[in-house]
Design a protein around this motif. Sequence first.
Motif, PDB file in Angstrom:
ATOM      1  N   PHE A  94       6.476  36.084  20.491  1.00  0.00           N
ATOM      2  CA  PHE A  94       5.915  37.665  21.245  1.00  0.00           C
ATOM      3  C   PHE A  94       6.887  37.932  22.035  1.00  0.00           C
ATOM      4  O   PHE A  94       7.221  37.095  22.998  1.00  0.00           O
ATOM      5  CB  PHE A  94       4.783  37.839  21.460  1.00  0.00           C
ATOM      6  CG  PHE A  94       4.333  36.528  21.827  1.00  0.00           C
ATOM      7  CD1 PHE A  94       4.303  36.754  23.670  1.00  0.00           C
ATOM      8  CD2 PHE A  94       3.543  35.561  21.392  1.00  0.00           C
ATOM      9  CE1 PHE A  94       3.626  35.497  24.975  1.00  0.00           C
ATOM     10  CE2 PHE A  94       3.564  34.177  22.733  1.00  0.00           C
ATOM     11  CZ  PHE A  94       3.935  34.853  24.534  1.00  0.00           C
ATOM     12  N   SER A  95       7.212  39.462  22.465  1.00  0.00           N
ATOM     13  CA  SER A  95       7.892  39.773  23.889  1.00  0.00           C
ATOM     14  C   SER A  95       7.526  41.689  23.500  1.00  0.00           C
ATOM     15  O   SER A  95       7.372  41.680  22.595  1.00  0.00           O
ATOM     16  CB  SER A  95       9.559  38.984  23.466  1.00  0.00           C
ATOM     17  OG  SER A  95      10.039  39.907  22.406  1.00  0.00           O
ATOM     18  N   ASP A  96       7.940  42.385  25.171  1.00  0.00           N
ATOM     19  CA  ASP A  96       7.943  43.105  25.115  1.00  0.00           C
ATOM     20  C   ASP A  96       8.509  43.554  25.894  1.00  0.00           C
ATOM     21  O   ASP A  96       8.451  42.489  27.344  1.00  0.00           O
ATOM     22  CB  ASP A  96       6.678  43.501  24.484  1.00  0.00           C
ATOM     23  CG  ASP A  96       5.924  45.556  24.366  1.00  0.00           C
ATOM     24  OD1 ASP A  96       7.275  45.970  24.125  1.00  0.00           O
ATOM     25  OD2 ASP A  96       4.912  45.608  24.369  1.00  0.00           O
ATOM     26  N   THR A  97       9.176  44.688  26.446  1.00  0.00           N
ATOM     27  CA  THR A  97       9.332  45.215  27.654  1.00  0.00           C
ATOM     28  C   THR A  97       8.296  46.019  28.704  1.00  0.00           C
ATOM     29  O   THR A  97       7.250  46.981  27.628  1.00  0.00           O
ATOM     30  CB  THR A  97      10.676  46.184  27.619  1.00  0.00           C
ATOM     31  OG1 THR A  97      11.694  45.472  26.925  1.00  0.00           O
ATOM     32  CG2 THR A  97      11.202  46.429  28.562  1.00  0.00           C
ATOM     33  N   PHE A  98       7.556  45.878  30.163  1.00  0.00           N
ATOM     34  CA  PHE A  98       7.368  45.947  30.591  1.00  0.00           C
ATOM     35  C   PHE A  98       7.566  46.794  31.997  1.00  0.00           C
ATOM     36  O   PHE A  98       8.826  46.598  31.664  1.00  0.00           O
ATOM     37  CB  PHE A  98       6.301  45.075  30.863  1.00  0.00           C
ATOM     38  CG  PHE A  98       5.687  44.698  30.027  1.00  0.00           C
ATOM     39  CD1 PHE A  98       4.062  45.311  29.561  1.00  0.00           C
ATOM     40  CD2 PHE A  98       6.087  43.328  29.181  1.00  0.00           C
ATOM     41  CE1 PHE A  98       3.523  44.434  28.569  1.00  0.00           C
ATOM     42  CE2 PHE A  98       5.418  42.654  28.364  1.00  0.00           C
ATOM     43  CZ  PHE A  98       4.267  43.185  27.533  1.00  0.00           C
ATOM     44  N   THR A  99       6.658  48.020  32.174  1.00  0.00           N
ATOM     45  CA  THR A  99       7.544  49.206  33.229  1.00  0.00           C
ATOM     46  C   THR A  99       6.301  49.023  34.269  1.00  0.00           C
ATOM     47  O   THR A  99       5.113  48.871  33.575  1.00  0.00           O
ATOM     48  CB  THR A  99       8.019  50.634  32.407  1.00  0.00           C
ATOM     49  OG1 THR A  99       6.872  51.192  31.854  1.00  0.00           O
ATOM     50  CG2 THR A  99       9.075  50.609  31.661  1.00  0.00           C
ATOM     51  N   GLY A 100       6.832  50.241  35.378  1.00  0.00           N
ATOM     52  CA  GLY A 100       6.314  50.103  36.498  1.00  0.00           C
ATOM     53  C   GLY A 100       6.285  48.819  36.982  1.00  0.00           C
ATOM     54  O   GLY A 100       5.477  49.424  38.566  1.00  0.00           O
ATOM     55  N   PHE A 101       7.112  48.082  37.222  1.00  0.00           N
ATOM     56  CA  PHE A 101       6.844  46.835  38.432  1.00  0.00           C
ATOM     57  C   PHE A 101       7.989  47.495  39.447  1.00  0.00           C
ATOM     58  O   PHE A 101       8.360  48.379  39.412  1.00  0.00           O
ATOM     59  CB  PHE A 101       7.911  45.439  38.159  1.00  0.00           C
ATOM     60  CG  PHE A 101       7.307  44.964  36.824  1.00  0.00           C
ATOM     61  CD1 PHE A 101       6.051  44.814  37.135  1.00  0.00           C
ATOM     62  CD2 PHE A 101       7.874  44.714  35.348  1.00  0.00           C
ATOM     63  CE1 PHE A 101       6.182  43.275  35.766  1.00  0.00           C
ATOM     64  CE2 PHE A 101       7.261  44.604  34.921  1.00  0.00           C
ATOM     65  CZ  PHE A 101       6.509  43.783  34.638  1.00  0.00           C
ATOM     66  N   PRO A 102       7.514  47.346  40.567  1.00  0.00           N
ATOM     67  CA  PRO A 102       7.897  48.171  41.729  1.00  0.00           C
ATOM     68  C   PRO A 102       8.977  47.666  42.145  1.00  0.00           C
ATOM     69  O   PRO A 102       9.801  46.514  41.612  1.00  0.00           O
ATOM     70  CB  PRO A 102       6.688  47.453  43.088  1.00  0.00           C
ATOM     71  CG  PRO A 102       6.072  46.166  42.454  1.00  0.00           C
ATOM     72  CD  PRO A 102       5.682  46.303  41.116  1.00  0.00           C
TER      73      PRO A 102
END
Length: 130
Positions: A94-102
């Motif tokens: 399982f995997s996904d690209t996550f956004t919103g990191f500083p």
Amino acid sequence: MKNLKIIMISIITTILVSCSKDDAPAPSPNILAVTTDSPTGITDTQATLGGKVVSDGGSPVTRKGICISLTINPTIDDPNNDDVIEMGTGIGAFSDTFTGFPASTTGHVRAFATNSSGTVYGENKTFTTL
């Protein structure tokens, strides 16, 4: 008698040399096991995170995903977690690209899996956004 001692020493030496601490055993099919992928696709605000359930331990995996934190070894119950992200059920990757990191932030991620026996975690992986 001297020959017997030489033979015994040879046998013991062969056994000791052939056993290596670096040989990690494969996960038992009777134990819930998960691995954490190394983060990829890291930019200033995003990263692709994931893992793999390699064994369900004989009981269906009812929950799997990742824990993200600024502190090492995050867990699903850790109040310091920035996020716990569920990514399905069952065995497999399982995997996904996550956004919103500083930007310029070091984070820690661990995969987790849960079944009727409890929750297990993969190894802690560290990443730093650009």
